[in-house]
Design an enzyme around this catalytic site. Structure first.
Site, PDB file in Angstrom:
ATOM      1  N   GLU A 216      39.685  42.185  40.561  1.00 54.10           N
ATOM      2  CA  GLU A 216      39.932  40.812  40.105  1.00 54.10           C
ATOM      3  C   GLU A 216      38.629  40.091  39.751  1.00 54.10           C
ATOM      4  OE1 GLU A 216      42.759  38.576  42.419  1.00 54.10           O
ATOM      5  OE2 GLU A 216      42.042  36.684  41.596  1.00 54.10           O
TER       6      GLU A 216
ATOM      7  N   LYS B 127      46.636  34.611  50.247  1.00 53.77           N
ATOM      8  CA  LYS B 127      46.339  35.652  49.249  1.00 53.77           C
ATOM      9  C   LYS B 127      44.861  35.572  48.862  1.00 53.77           C
ATOM     10  CE  LYS B 127      46.052  37.548  44.967  1.00 53.77           C
ATOM     11  NZ  LYS B 127      44.893  37.500  44.082  1.00 53.77           N
TER      12      LYS B 127
ATOM     13  N   ASP C 140      42.304  51.064  55.818  1.00 56.38           N
ATOM     14  CA  ASP C 140      43.677  51.045  55.311  1.00 56.38           C
ATOM     15  C   ASP C 140      44.093  49.593  55.032  1.00 56.38           C
ATOM     16  OD1 ASP C 140      46.426  51.036  55.057  1.00 56.38           O
ATOM     17  OD2 ASP C 140      46.766  52.493  56.657  1.00 56.38           O
TER      18      ASP C 140
ATOM     19  N   HIS D  73      37.358  30.745  36.901  1.00 54.82           N
ATOM     20  CA  HIS D  73      38.054  32.030  36.782  1.00 54.82           C
ATOM     21  C   HIS D  73      38.025  32.542  35.346  1.00 54.82           C
ATOM     22  CE1 HIS D  73      40.851  35.142  37.887  1.00 54.82           C
ATOM     23  NE2 HIS D  73      41.579  34.834  36.818  1.00 54.82           N
TER      24      HIS D  73
HETATM   25  C1  MEV Z   1      43.645  33.984  43.169  1.00 54.70           C
HETATM   26  O1  MEV Z   1      43.504  35.372  43.256  1.00 54.70           O
HETATM   27  C2  MEV Z   1      43.553  33.361  44.528  1.00 54.70           C
HETATM   28  C3  MEV Z   1      43.810  31.862  44.591  1.00 54.70           C
HETATM   29  O2  MEV Z   1      45.069  31.554  44.019  1.00 54.70           O
HETATM   30  C4  MEV Z   1      43.782  31.469  46.040  1.00 54.70           C
HETATM   31  C5  MEV Z   1      44.199  30.040  46.311  1.00 54.70           C
HETATM   32  O3  MEV Z   1      44.970  29.490  45.558  1.00 54.70           O
HETATM   33  O4  MEV Z   1      43.753  29.529  47.360  1.00 54.70           O
HETATM   34  C6  MEV Z   1      42.786  31.102  43.819  1.00 54.70           C
END
Ligand code: MEV
Length: 438
Positions: A85, A280, A296, A393
């Site tokens: 990513e 996430k 793992d 991003h």
């Molecule tokens: C993207 O991989 C992860 C985010 O969505 C985490 C978040 O929203 O805190 C940017």
């Protein structure tokens, strides 16, 4: 029409590729070329990778990157990360640099106990089962002495076995709940071998137990397996600094930023939709280090998400406070990791990762991985409550868009310069490419 194939695993690699080409790939020369292009030039290394798993045809690359400047308990470290990513490693590096001048990350392993269960069904007298368990506990523990010999030499082994009555959840359902210390190994094979031996001993001893009637002697073992839910294999990581030193951008005051950050964390604490994405982001950091160090990641993911809902609803793994004008941001996560055994001794890049991290113990690796998770979350929430996530991003993603559009090196150079001052979107990039090409 496609017919099922028997004996596929017995075919050699070329034969498997040929079958695939004929059956699913319309004999595409391109597919064949790509599969073979990713073979390692060194036959020995290629074979090593093929033997990690089964029916291997090729290797699947992921970038192996590095996030420097992590000050962890006073020690400056560079963290290897494996992820596909864009912006994850940049975000980690940014957070590392930010906290490096504000005291760094303080991290502590709280405990390292792992566990597993022998799940069995017993429909007899409960008091007799309790008596049987106490009478057999020593025999159960003795029965694994050969399996645990080396682990005991390293200071680990079986910590305890408990009999748990789960009959309120399921008729006749009991467990041997077993706890383990596995030192620097993740310990999955060790734990599972012990559990299977406990299960055999349990069955054998039940047959011999005089108080049991004929039916009770045949308690039925359903399965024996470690649990990836490890709430007693826990690490705590924290950063803190005076609110006055918290923010490094003039768009918003430090106090305003701190309050907004705290509210974002509170939202993730109370709202599962947000908590999942929030966590996430934490896993972006955690998984990347777990992968780079040959651990793992499925086990880690499963365990952490279970931990995130241990109190009945899914919630944020991180928390924040402001007290006496000090901003504090912290996380506790369960991490059952290993630095010996498994892939850690086999994958050449995992060995390099371990050297970069100065050959950490499993406890030290728990600390490093937790730091990567907290750093990632800090960077994500900081962006979210200020400029939004897309600006950074998409900047990082620009190269992927250019590659997808097959931009030449000259085109890339020009557009990278152009997009330092313009917003990156798919359509903007396509438009600018067309402009240059015309
Ligand atoms: C993207 O991989 C992860 C985010 O969505 C985490 C978040 O929203 O805190 C940017």
């Amino acid at each position: 029409m496609i017919t099922p194939i028997t004996g596929f695993s017995k075919l050699n690699k070329e034969e498997k590729i040929n079958w695939l080409l004929k059956t699913y790939l319309q004999n595409s020369e391109d597919s064949e070329k790509i599969l073979k292009q990713y073979w390692n030039v060194n036959d020995e290394v290629q074979q090593l990778h093929e033997e990690f798993t089964e029916n291997t045809l090729s290797n699947f690359y992921l970038p192996f990157g590095i996030a420097p400047n992590f000050l962890i308990n006073g020690k400056l470290m560079a963290i290897p990360m494996t992820t596909e990513e864009s912006s994850v490693i940049a975000a980690a590096s940014k957070a590392a640099k930010f906290w490096q001048t504000r005291g760094g990350f303080k991290v502590k392993v709280l405990n390292t106990t792992k566990n597993g269960q022998v799940h069995f069904i017993y429909n007899g007298d409960h008091n007799k089962l309790i008596k049987f368990f106490h009478a057999s506990k020593e025999t159960l523990l003795d029965s694994v002495s050969t399996i645990t010999k080396n682990m005991r030499k390293r200071g680990g082994g079986v910590l305890d076995i408990e009999l748990l009555d789960k009959t309120e959840m399921l008729n006749g359902y009991f467990q041997l709940h077993c706890t383990f210390e596995t030192k620097d190994s993740m310990g999955a094979n060790f734990i599972n071998s012990c559990l299977e031996k406990f299960a055999d001993t349990l069955k054998d001893e039940a047959v011999k137990f005089q108080d049991f009637n004929a039916e009770e002697k045949h308690l039925e073992v359903i399965m024996s397996i470690l649990s990836n839910y490890v709430p007693e294999c826990l690490v705590r990581v924290e950063v803190s600094c005076p609110v006055s030193e918290l923010y490094d951008d003039k768009q918003i005051s430090n106090e305003g930023f701190a309050e907004k950050f705290l509210t974002a964390i509170r939202i993730a604490e109370v709202e599962p939709y947000r908590a999942v994405t929030h966590n996430k982001g934490i896993m972006n950091g955690i998984d990347a280090v777990v992968l780079a160090t040959g651990n793992d990641f499925r086990a880690i993911e499963a365990g952490i998400h279970a931990f995130a809902c241990k109190d009945g609803s899914y919630t944020s793994l991180t928390h924040a406070s402001i007290e006496n004008n000090v901003f504090k941001f912290w996380m506790e996560v369960p991490l059952a990791l290993g630095t010996v055994g498994g892939l850690t001794n086999l994958h050449p890049l995992v060995k390099v990762a371990s050297e970069i991290l100065q050959k950490p113990s499993a406890r030290e690796l728990m600390e490093i991985v937790a730091v990567a998770g907290l750093a990632q979350n800090f960077a994500a929430v900081k962006s979210l409550v200020t400029n939004g996530i897309q600006q950074g991003h998409m900047k990082m993603h620009l190269m992927n868009i250019l590659n997808a559009q097959k931009a030449t090196p000259v085109e890339k150079e020009e557009l990278i310069k152009y997009f330092t001052k313009h917003t990156v979107t798919h359509s903007n990039v396509a438009e600018q490419l067309e402009r240059i090409r015309n």
